[in-house]
Write a protein that holds these residues in place. Structure first.
Motif, PDB file in Angstrom:
ATOM      1  N   ALA A   1     -19.952  53.454 -23.816  1.00  0.00           N
ATOM      2  CA  ALA A   1     -18.527  53.596 -23.511  1.00  0.00           C
ATOM      3  C   ALA A   1     -18.262  54.916 -22.817  1.00  0.00           C
ATOM      4  CB  ALA A   1     -17.706  53.498 -24.795  1.00  0.00           C
ATOM      5  N   LYS A   2     -18.928  55.970 -23.268  1.00  0.00           N
ATOM      6  CA  LYS A   2     -18.760  57.282 -22.663  1.00  0.00           C
ATOM      7  C   LYS A   2     -19.273  57.277 -21.218  1.00  0.00           C
ATOM      8  CE  LYS A   2     -19.547  62.099 -23.895  1.00  0.00           C
ATOM      9  NZ  LYS A   2     -20.204  62.985 -24.858  1.00  0.00           N
ATOM     10  N   ALA A   3     -20.448  56.639 -21.025  1.00  0.00           N
ATOM     11  CA  ALA A   3     -21.030  56.565 -19.664  1.00  0.00           C
ATOM     12  C   ALA A   3     -20.145  55.724 -18.756  1.00  0.00           C
ATOM     13  CB  ALA A   3     -22.431  55.981 -19.734  1.00  0.00           C
TER      14      ALA A   3
ATOM     15  N   GLY B   1     -16.941  55.362 -19.043  1.00  0.00           N
ATOM     16  CA  GLY B   1     -15.711  56.115 -18.820  1.00  0.00           C
ATOM     17  C   GLY B   1     -15.879  57.230 -17.806  1.00  0.00           C
ATOM     18  N   SER B   2     -17.095  57.769 -17.711  1.00  0.00           N
ATOM     19  CA  SER B   2     -17.321  58.882 -16.785  1.00  0.00           C
ATOM     20  C   SER B   2     -17.733  58.397 -15.390  1.00  0.00           C
ATOM     21  CB  SER B   2     -18.387  59.821 -17.341  1.00  0.00           C
ATOM     22  OG  SER B   2     -19.642  59.162 -17.425  1.00  0.00           O
TER      23      SER B   2
ATOM     24  N   ASP C   1     -21.168  53.837 -28.370  1.00  0.00           N
ATOM     25  CA  ASP C   1     -20.366  55.006 -28.009  1.00  0.00           C
ATOM     26  C   ASP C   1     -20.894  55.668 -26.747  1.00  0.00           C
ATOM     27  OD1 ASP C   1     -18.815  54.477 -30.231  1.00  0.00           O
ATOM     28  OD2 ASP C   1     -19.666  56.125 -31.436  1.00  0.00           O
ATOM     29  N   GLU C   2     -22.242  55.765 -26.642  1.00  0.00           N
ATOM     30  CA  GLU C   2     -22.852  56.331 -25.425  1.00  0.00           C
ATOM     31  C   GLU C   2     -22.512  55.474 -24.218  1.00  0.00           C
ATOM     32  OE1 GLU C   2     -27.062  56.855 -25.822  1.00  0.00           O
ATOM     33  OE2 GLU C   2     -26.855  58.278 -27.480  1.00  0.00           O
TER      34      GLU C   2
END
Length: 144
Positions: free
Chosen positions: A138-140, A142-143, A135-136
């Motif tokens: 994917a979040k990184a 995405g940003s 999740d981290e």
């Protein structure tokens, strides 16, 4: 995967095993024999189901688990053979020795169950950590 539900299932299985043992302690040998036969049939079916799932799965831990279950099925067959043999024995000393061995086998089974539960707990923690990391990532991603 719902780890909490699986842990609750394990808790229920332990409670059911305890209840069955308490009930069995007050049963006749014939009733106990019927309980053993039914439990054996249930475990055999569970082992077949696990083998089918393992055959469908590609590799890795699932096939290791299938091997563990196959080994457990072989051990159950050995226990059943000992129960059958015990029914034919009349010597009290032999019967007492057989009871000692059966009690040691039960203790070994508890050790294996404790090991399996401990490893399941570790695997759950690893899975939770792996999901958090994914999740981290994917979040990184995405940003960026």
């Amino acid at each position: 995967m719902d780890f909490y539900a699986r842990l609750d299932e394990l808790k229920q299985r332990v409670a059911a095993a305890k209840s069955a043992a308490e009930a069995a302690a007050a049963e006749s040998r014939e009733q106990l024999r019927q309980r053993i036969d039914q439990t054996q049939a249930d475990l055999d079916q569970a082992a077949k189901d696990a083998q089918q799932r393992a055959d469908q799965a590609a590799a890795g831990a699932r096939s290791q688990w299938a091997q563990i279950k196959a080994d457990a099925a072989a051990k159950r067959d050995d226990i059943k053979a000992k129960i059958d043999k015990r029914s034919r024995q009349l010597d009290a000393d032999v019967a007492a020795e057989d009871a000692d061995w059966a009690e040691m086998a039960a203790a070994d089974a508890f050790d294996l169950a404790e090991w399996a539960i401990d490893n399941a707990g570790l695997a759950v923690l690893d899975a939770i950590d792996a999901r958090a990391f994914a999740d981290e990532c994917a979040k990184a991603a995405g940003s960026s």
